[in-house]
Design a protein around this motif. Structure first.
Motif, PDB file in Angstrom:
ATOM      1  N   ALA A 128      34.704  80.733  38.704  1.00  0.00           N
ATOM      2  CA  ALA A 128      33.527  80.350  37.836  1.00  0.00           C
ATOM      3  C   ALA A 128      33.799  79.166  37.220  1.00  0.00           C
ATOM      4  CB  ALA A 128      32.914  81.483  37.002  1.00  0.00           C
ATOM      5  N   ALA A 129      34.842  79.060  36.456  1.00  0.00           N
ATOM      6  CA  ALA A 129      35.107  77.837  35.404  1.00  0.00           C
ATOM      7  C   ALA A 129      35.402  76.697  36.376  1.00  0.00           C
ATOM      8  CB  ALA A 129      36.338  78.212  34.725  1.00  0.00           C
ATOM      9  N   GLY A 130      36.006  77.062  37.539  1.00  0.00           N
ATOM     10  CA  GLY A 130      36.190  75.524  38.601  1.00  0.00           C
ATOM     11  C   GLY A 130      34.940  75.004  38.855  1.00  0.00           C
ATOM     12  N   ILE A 131      34.036  76.019  39.662  1.00  0.00           N
ATOM     13  CA  ILE A 131      32.704  75.511  39.866  1.00  0.00           C
ATOM     14  C   ILE A 131      32.043  74.972  38.840  1.00  0.00           C
ATOM     15  CG2 ILE A 131      30.550  76.472  40.744  1.00  0.00           C
ATOM     16  CD1 ILE A 131      31.993  78.556  42.441  1.00  0.00           C
ATOM     17  N   PHE A 132      31.972  75.427  37.684  1.00  0.00           N
ATOM     18  CA  PHE A 132      31.198  75.087  36.371  1.00  0.00           C
ATOM     19  C   PHE A 132      31.573  73.525  36.414  1.00  0.00           C
ATOM     20  CE2 PHE A 132      28.495  78.350  34.199  1.00  0.00           C
ATOM     21  CZ  PHE A 132      28.243  78.980  35.275  1.00  0.00           C
ATOM     22  N   SER A 133      32.963  73.516  36.000  1.00  0.00           N
ATOM     23  CA  SER A 133      33.436  72.183  35.528  1.00  0.00           C
ATOM     24  C   SER A 133      33.451  70.931  36.466  1.00  0.00           C
ATOM     25  CB  SER A 133      34.865  72.601  35.062  1.00  0.00           C
ATOM     26  OG  SER A 133      35.843  72.902  36.092  1.00  0.00           O
ATOM     27  N   ALA A 134      33.315  71.645  37.753  1.00  0.00           N
ATOM     28  CA  ALA A 134      33.421  70.415  38.804  1.00  0.00           C
ATOM     29  C   ALA A 134      31.939  69.808  38.989  1.00  0.00           C
ATOM     30  CB  ALA A 134      34.060  71.030  39.932  1.00  0.00           C
ATOM     31  N   TYR A 135      31.243  70.569  39.077  1.00  0.00           N
ATOM     32  CA  TYR A 135      29.731  70.506  39.431  1.00  0.00           C
ATOM     33  C   TYR A 135      29.036  69.962  38.343  1.00  0.00           C
ATOM     34  CZ  TYR A 135      30.503  71.988  44.422  1.00  0.00           C
ATOM     35  OH  TYR A 135      30.594  71.805  45.541  1.00  0.00           O
ATOM     36  N   MET A 190      45.581  93.509  44.603  1.00  0.00           N
ATOM     37  CA  MET A 190      44.946  92.714  43.074  1.00  0.00           C
ATOM     38  C   MET A 190      44.393  94.021  42.482  1.00  0.00           C
ATOM     39  SD  MET A 190      42.921  89.643  42.275  1.00  0.00           S
ATOM     40  CE  MET A 190      44.290  88.516  43.040  1.00  0.00           C
ATOM     41  N   GLY A 191      44.590  94.101  41.075  1.00  0.00           N
ATOM     42  CA  GLY A 191      43.813  95.204  40.283  1.00  0.00           C
ATOM     43  C   GLY A 191      42.541  94.736  39.792  1.00  0.00           C
ATOM     44  N   ALA A 192      41.724  95.408  39.050  1.00  0.00           N
ATOM     45  CA  ALA A 192      40.523  95.036  38.645  1.00  0.00           C
ATOM     46  C   ALA A 192      40.525  93.868  37.861  1.00  0.00           C
ATOM     47  CB  ALA A 192      39.800  96.330  37.967  1.00  0.00           C
ATOM     48  N   ALA A 193      41.564  94.168  36.678  1.00  0.00           N
ATOM     49  CA  ALA A 193      41.753  93.044  35.985  1.00  0.00           C
ATOM     50  C   ALA A 193      41.948  91.545  36.361  1.00  0.00           C
ATOM     51  CB  ALA A 193      42.786  93.284  34.783  1.00  0.00           C
ATOM     52  N   GLY A 194      42.887  91.542  37.419  1.00  0.00           N
ATOM     53  CA  GLY A 194      43.188  90.542  38.223  1.00  0.00           C
ATOM     54  C   GLY A 194      42.196  89.925  38.745  1.00  0.00           C
ATOM     55  N   ARG A 195      41.249  90.822  39.492  1.00  0.00           N
ATOM     56  CA  ARG A 195      40.037  90.186  40.264  1.00  0.00           C
ATOM     57  C   ARG A 195      39.038  89.511  39.120  1.00  0.00           C
ATOM     58  NH1 ARG A 195      38.774  91.243  45.252  1.00  0.00           N
ATOM     59  NH2 ARG A 195      36.376  91.550  44.661  1.00  0.00           N
ATOM     60  N   VAL A 196      38.987  90.182  37.937  1.00  0.00           N
ATOM     61  CA  VAL A 196      38.091  89.836  36.863  1.00  0.00           C
ATOM     62  C   VAL A 196      38.600  88.243  36.693  1.00  0.00           C
ATOM     63  CG1 VAL A 196      37.260  89.915  34.581  1.00  0.00           C
ATOM     64  CG2 VAL A 196      37.025  91.846  36.204  1.00  0.00           C
ATOM     65  N   LEU A 197      39.833  88.301  36.416  1.00  0.00           N
ATOM     66  CA  LEU A 197      40.391  86.922  35.814  1.00  0.00           C
ATOM     67  C   LEU A 197      40.323  85.946  36.994  1.00  0.00           C
ATOM     68  CD1 LEU A 197      43.622  88.252  34.095  1.00  0.00           C
ATOM     69  CD2 LEU A 197      41.766  87.006  33.005  1.00  0.00           C
ATOM     70  N   LEU A 198      40.443  86.478  38.234  1.00  0.00           N
ATOM     71  CA  LEU A 198      40.433  85.430  39.324  1.00  0.00           C
ATOM     72  C   LEU A 198      38.950  85.035  39.428  1.00  0.00           C
ATOM     73  CD1 LEU A 198      41.522  83.788  42.005  1.00  0.00           C
ATOM     74  CD2 LEU A 198      41.029  86.011  43.187  1.00  0.00           C
ATOM     75  N   LEU A 199      37.932  85.700  39.283  1.00  0.00           N
ATOM     76  CA  LEU A 199      36.434  85.288  39.464  1.00  0.00           C
ATOM     77  C   LEU A 199      35.972  84.312  38.192  1.00  0.00           C
ATOM     78  CD1 LEU A 199      33.698  85.833  40.720  1.00  0.00           C
ATOM     79  CD2 LEU A 199      33.418  87.639  39.421  1.00  0.00           C
ATOM     80  N   ALA A 200      36.613  84.670  37.150  1.00  0.00           N
ATOM     81  CA  ALA A 200      36.455  83.844  35.974  1.00  0.00           C
ATOM     82  C   ALA A 200      37.208  82.359  36.235  1.00  0.00           C
ATOM     83  CB  ALA A 200      37.241  84.466  34.811  1.00  0.00           C
ATOM     84  N   PHE A 201      38.143  82.349  36.780  1.00  0.00           N
ATOM     85  CA  PHE A 201      39.033  81.063  37.190  1.00  0.00           C
ATOM     86  C   PHE A 201      38.016  80.449  38.088  1.00  0.00           C
ATOM     87  CE2 PHE A 201      41.821  79.006  40.260  1.00  0.00           C
ATOM     88  CZ  PHE A 201      42.202  78.024  39.289  1.00  0.00           C
ATOM     89  N   LEU A 211      27.214  87.003  47.606  1.00  0.00           N
ATOM     90  CA  LEU A 211      26.562  87.456  46.480  1.00  0.00           C
ATOM     91  C   LEU A 211      26.981  87.062  45.212  1.00  0.00           C
ATOM     92  CD1 LEU A 211      23.958  88.618  45.455  1.00  0.00           C
ATOM     93  CD2 LEU A 211      25.197  90.798  45.444  1.00  0.00           C
ATOM     94  N   ALA A 212      28.048  87.077  44.990  1.00  0.00           N
ATOM     95  CA  ALA A 212      28.939  86.700  43.932  1.00  0.00           C
ATOM     96  C   ALA A 212      29.013  84.912  43.692  1.00  0.00           C
ATOM     97  CB  ALA A 212      30.414  87.089  43.771  1.00  0.00           C
ATOM     98  N   THR A 213      29.069  84.442  44.681  1.00  0.00           N
ATOM     99  CA  THR A 213      29.130  82.994  44.727  1.00  0.00           C
ATOM    100  C   THR A 213      27.769  82.520  44.486  1.00  0.00           C
ATOM    101  OG1 THR A 213      30.511  82.943  46.668  1.00  0.00           O
ATOM    102  CG2 THR A 213      29.408  81.103  46.310  1.00  0.00           C
ATOM    103  N   THR A 214      26.563  83.078  44.843  1.00  0.00           N
ATOM    104  CA  THR A 214      25.262  82.677  44.655  1.00  0.00           C
ATOM    105  C   THR A 214      24.935  82.786  43.111  1.00  0.00           C
ATOM    106  OG1 THR A 214      24.653  83.584  46.785  1.00  0.00           O
ATOM    107  CG2 THR A 214      22.911  83.089  44.871  1.00  0.00           C
ATOM    108  N   THR A 215      25.200  83.966  42.591  1.00  0.00           N
ATOM    109  CA  THR A 215      25.144  84.166  41.103  1.00  0.00           C
ATOM    110  C   THR A 215      25.990  83.066  40.334  1.00  0.00           C
ATOM    111  OG1 THR A 215      25.369  86.402  41.582  1.00  0.00           O
ATOM    112  CG2 THR A 215      25.650  85.808  39.240  1.00  0.00           C
ATOM    113  N   VAL A 216      27.296  82.477  40.590  1.00  0.00           N
ATOM    114  CA  VAL A 216      27.616  81.733  39.899  1.00  0.00           C
ATOM    115  C   VAL A 216      27.276  80.334  40.011  1.00  0.00           C
ATOM    116  CG1 VAL A 216      29.885  80.356  39.648  1.00  0.00           C
ATOM    117  CG2 VAL A 216      30.016  83.019  39.979  1.00  0.00           C
ATOM    118  N   THR A 217      26.608  79.945  41.102  1.00  0.00           N
ATOM    119  CA  THR A 217      26.280  78.810  41.364  1.00  0.00           C
ATOM    120  C   THR A 217      24.698  78.640  40.666  1.00  0.00           C
ATOM    121  OG1 THR A 217      25.602  79.325  43.629  1.00  0.00           O
ATOM    122  CG2 THR A 217      27.504  78.203  43.437  1.00  0.00           C
ATOM    123  N   THR A 218      23.966  79.521  40.762  1.00  0.00           N
ATOM    124  CA  THR A 218      22.992  79.745  40.204  1.00  0.00           C
ATOM    125  C   THR A 218      22.875  79.516  38.653  1.00  0.00           C
ATOM    126  OG1 THR A 218      21.661  81.194  42.070  1.00  0.00           O
ATOM    127  CG2 THR A 218      20.522  81.095  39.576  1.00  0.00           C
TER     128      THR A 218
END
Length: 326
Positions: free
Chosen positions: A14-21, A1-12, A264-271
């Motif tokens: 994060a959006a899932g975590i934000f909307s659910a919680y 997976m390329g850099a753009a794909g990883r960014v989109l997956l992380l955004a996806f 670390l990325a998970t902690t950033t998103v959940t915080t």
């Protein structure tokens, strides 16, 4: 997976975590303060939410194991999860129960202060010495929580206002979470091939058992009354089901984020999500925080942001190669 794909997956993720919680937070606050039916009855049996979520997440994890994972004999045995599941049942139940006595933003803010008991126990029990920036982070978080607690907001009616009891329940929740996390890490270290879905299955299996006995094995548990309330007020039942589904979906996205991007990325998103939960709660409920309380919120998340930065810097610090001895 390329850099753009990883960014989109992380955004996806994060959006899932934000909307659910964030949705779950709104539902949790609603269930703790809303009056249902023409008689204006409140849903008083908040620990039932913990039992219901355990059952839904148990079914969810079982389905995910059957659909997405391969059979393996290297998983941790289910009996090992009884002790972290016990503390994981007591801790969230205390956190939910605290909503009878303090507001939802106050509960989120205290639960964001996990570093305080961790550092306190590390210093007093194990003699751990922390660096100055870590003490500064802890000071900011502790000061922010204290500032928030000292000033009142224009909050809507809380069922039974009792700030000392509410904050005490939140700190019990933090202490239980610390034991739960440490025991889960120990199990993962002993059985490194254990998947996140099997951990979720083991935790929610025992959690369902413990919660069932608490809610239904004695007259003071309130399980029967909670089911009766849901039958009389179907709107409350639907909100409880949606609350549980939000928890299951949120756990799904957290596990995906951990597996693809690390803790670390998970902690950033959940915080960041916790901060957004306070903002959404303030706007949704029509109960704005006072300026002093917002300063407390900014202190807490300022301290957490510095802590995340320190972790990121340690993770990306280049390893210094030791000189060889000829």
């Amino acid at each position: 997976m390329g850099a753009a794909g990883r960014v989109l997956l992380l955004a996806f993720c994060a959006a899932g975590i934000f909307s659910a919680y964030i949705t779950q937070g709104v539902l949790q606050e609603t269930l703790s303060t809303k009056k249902f039916g023409p008689d204006g009855s409140r849903f008083k049996h908040l620990p039932f939410l913990n039992f219901a979520q355990n059952v839904v997440c148990l079914v969810w994890s079982y389905l995910m194991i059957g659909i997405l994972t391969k059979k393996s004999n290297n998983q941790a045995p289910l009996w090992m999860y009884w002790s972290p599941s016990l503390t994981n049942s007591i801790g969230p139940a205390c956190g939910i129960q605290a909503l009878k006595y303090i507001s939802y933003p106050a509960q989120v803010l205290v639960k964001s202060s996990k570093m305080i008991p961790v550092m306190l126990m590390g210093t007093l029990v194990y003699g751990v010495k922390y660096k100055l920036p870590e003490y500064i982070c802890t000071f900011l978080v502790a000061g922010g929580v204290s500032t928030f607690a000292l000033f009142k907001s224009k909050a809507k009616s809380i069922p039974s206002p009792n700030a000392p009891l509410g904050y005490s329940l939140c700190f019990i929740n933090l202490a239980m979470d610390g034991f739960t996390n440490a025991t889960q890490d120990s199990i993962s270290a002993k059985y490194p091939k254990t998947t996140a879905w099997h951990i979720m299955l083991g935790m929610n299996l025992w959690g369902s058992i413990f919660s069932f006995f608490y809610m239904f094995a004695w007259s003071g548990g309130g399980g029967v009354e909670a089911i009766k309330f849901c039958k009389e007020h179907p709107a409350a039942a639907w909100e409880i089901l949606l609350f549980c589904l939000c928890g299951a979906v949120g756990q799904n996205f957290i596990f995906l984020t951990i597996s693809k991007f690390g803790s670390l990325a998970t902690t950033t998103v959940t915080t960041t999500r916790k901060f957004m939960s306070i903002l959404v709660s303030s706007l949704w409920s029509g109960s704005p925080l006072s300026p002093q309380q917002w300063s407390g919120v900014m202190m807490v998340f300022g301290g957490l942001s510095v802590q995340i930065y320190l972790k990121w810097r340690r993770k990306n610090k280049p390893m210094v190669e030791k000189p060889r001895k000829d």
